[in-house]
Design an enzyme around this catalytic site. Structure first.
Site, short mmCIF file in Angstrom:
data_model
loop_
_atom_site.label_atom_id
_atom_site.label_comp_id
_atom_site.label_asym_id
_atom_site.label_seq_id
_atom_site.Cartn_x
_atom_site.Cartn_y
_atom_site.Cartn_z
N GLY A 123 0.79 -1.22 0.00
CA GLY A 123 0.00 0.00 0.00
C GLY A 123 0.82 1.27 0.00
O GLY A 123 0.44 2.26 -0.64
N THR A 124 1.94 1.27 0.71
CA THR A 124 2.76 2.48 0.77
C THR A 124 3.30 2.84 -0.61
O THR A 124 3.22 3.99 -1.04
CB THR A 124 3.92 2.29 1.76
N ASN A 150 -7.72 3.92 8.75
CA ASN A 150 -7.02 2.79 9.34
C ASN A 150 -6.96 2.84 10.87
O ASN A 150 -6.60 1.86 11.50
CB ASN A 150 -5.58 2.73 8.79
N GLN A 208 -7.44 -0.66 3.77
CA GLN A 208 -8.18 -1.17 4.92
C GLN A 208 -9.56 -1.71 4.56
O GLN A 208 -10.05 -2.62 5.20
CB GLN A 208 -8.32 -0.08 5.99
N HIS A 266 -1.56 -7.78 2.70
CA HIS A 266 -1.44 -8.26 4.09
C HIS A 266 -2.50 -7.71 5.02
O HIS A 266 -2.62 -8.15 6.16
CB HIS A 266 -0.03 -7.98 4.64
N THR A 306 10.81 -7.27 -12.35
CA THR A 306 10.24 -8.61 -12.45
C THR A 306 9.21 -8.83 -11.35
O THR A 306 9.47 -8.59 -10.17
CB THR A 306 11.35 -9.67 -12.34
N CYS A 327 2.58 2.31 11.18
CA CYS A 327 3.66 3.04 10.51
C CYS A 327 4.13 4.24 11.30
O CYS A 327 5.15 4.84 10.98
CB CYS A 327 3.20 3.48 9.12
#
Length: 391
Positions: free
Chosen positions: A80-81, A163, A191, A211, A247, A338
């Site tokens: 997400g970041t 979040n 989220q 995740h 890749t 974070c």
């Protein structure tokens, strides 16, 4: 595994949800496949098989995302970041390239740090960043957004659901206001995706993270409509339509797709189940005279993520609460993982108008259907004991 860890109850799913069995099975299937390790950009047989598997993962994720997005609109990222960083820079630059007057970006004051902290670099590139504040309920109203919009806005970015508080934003109305002003609309749906239905028909770009729903760490996606102007920031190889070269992680993409399929099936029943457990936890923790209050008065059935319980107390600060609960065998957080090293109050709660001394005692308890009622009861009993003993 550490035996102590086995006795702990993990209640920090909003930071990172435990791997689901569907993800583990998808990874194991990939590891056993003939194309495991093959480069999906190669022309040989195994490379083509890997590419087909990767394309299948795109189809599964965009099908669950809805909103009219197509498989080719999805670019896999590291999470997400990265998706948020790419969106803010790439979409804003793309919009400015199309219309040089558009040099302003509007984001909400409750965005994830992966957007808030991008502001200085955006300013270095000649953009002005405007913050739009939520109401006391944690929602950004269309009227508040409309008040800061003008014909110089390149991009609006407002998360689908917060979040920390779990508040769901009125995305369709916000997107309509953005487009009325001629701006692009992006949303961080990390989220919300896989937990609630999303209204994305008028959104130009979406950030996702595996995740948060039980997929592997290190896999995410940026989904952009083909008509959306975008200027890439990384170069070399041309993968992912040139938006994110390098890749691809086929193994991670397949695991992401597997948990996406699981979360899509039975989403509504699962949402109601988790919502009921969250409401019971709120009712117990925030009963009269407990010294614990919800961070927002918005009800779960009025637009909150089902698995986030956000509370606060003036009796103890967040780090003390987190550590005491950890010693008792319960893993929670004070807010966004974070920014967990910060000793200041949450920027989200401050933006909502919550006094600093109250916001300094906030807790976020997050879970999904894998956490049972009895476990949440044990947690509530311990938190109430800790807060009561601090009188």
């Amino acid at each position: 595994m550490d035996e102590t860890a086995l006795s702990h109850l993990y209640l920090d799913y909003a930071a990172s949800a435990p791997l689901r069995s569907e993800a583990l099975e998808a990874e194991a299937d990939y590891d056993r496949s003939p194309f495991a390790g093959a480069n999906p950009n190669s022309l040989h047989t195994l490379g083509r098989r890997a590419a087909r598997a990767l394309d299948g993962a795109r189809r599964d994720i965009t099908s669950a995302l809805g909103g009219g997005f197509r498989p080719q609109d999805l670019a896999f990222t590291s999470g997400g970041t990265e998706s948020n960083n790419l969106a803010l820079h790439g979409m804003a630059e793309g919009a400015r390239g199309r219309d040089r007057r558009r040099r302003r970006i509007v984001i909400s004051a409750i965005e994830h740090d992966s957007e808030i902290d991008v502001a200085p670099s955006l300013r270095d590139e000649g953009f002005t960043v405007t913050l739009v504040r939520p109401g006391t309920d944690g929602r950004v109203s269309p009227d508040a957004l409309d008040a800061v919009l003008a014909d110089d806005v390149a991009l609006v970015s407002i998360m689908s659901a917060n979040n920390e508080t779990g508040i769901v934003q009125p995305l369709a109305e916000l997107a309509a206001a953005s487009h009325e002003a001629g701006a692009l609309m992006h949303t961080d749906a990390a989220q919300a995706f896989g937990k609630i239905p999303l209204a994305l028909e008028d959104v130009d770009g979406v950030s996702l993270s595996a995740h948060k729903i039980g997929g592997p760490v290190g896999v995410g996606a940026l989904v952009l409509r083909s008509r959306c102007p975008f200027r890439p920031r990384e170069f070399g190889g041309g993968q992912e339509g040139g938006r994110r070269p390098g890749t691809q992680d086929v193994r991670g993409a397949l695991a992401f797709a597997a948990v996406t399929r699981f979360c899509s099936d039975g989403l509504e029943a699962r949402r109601l189940e988790v919502e009921g457990r969250a409401q019971a936890l709120y009712d117990r923790l925030c009963a009269p005279k407990t010294g614990i209050l919800p961070t927002t008065t918005a009800q779960l059935d009025e637009g909150r993520l089902p698995g986030i319980v956000s509370v606060m107390t003036r009796r103890l600060d967040s780090p003390t609460l987190v550590l005491r609960l950890d010693q008792a065998g319960f893993e929670v957080s004070a807010g966004s993982a974070c920014s967990s090293a910060s000793l200041d109050a949450s920027h989200v709660l401050l933006a909502m108008g919550i006094p600093r001394e109250a916001a300094l005692g906030s807790l976020r308890i997050s879970f999904d259907e894998r956490v049972g009622t009895d476990e949440l009861d044990r947690f509530a009993q311990e938190l109430l004991r800790i807060v009561s003993s601090a009188r």
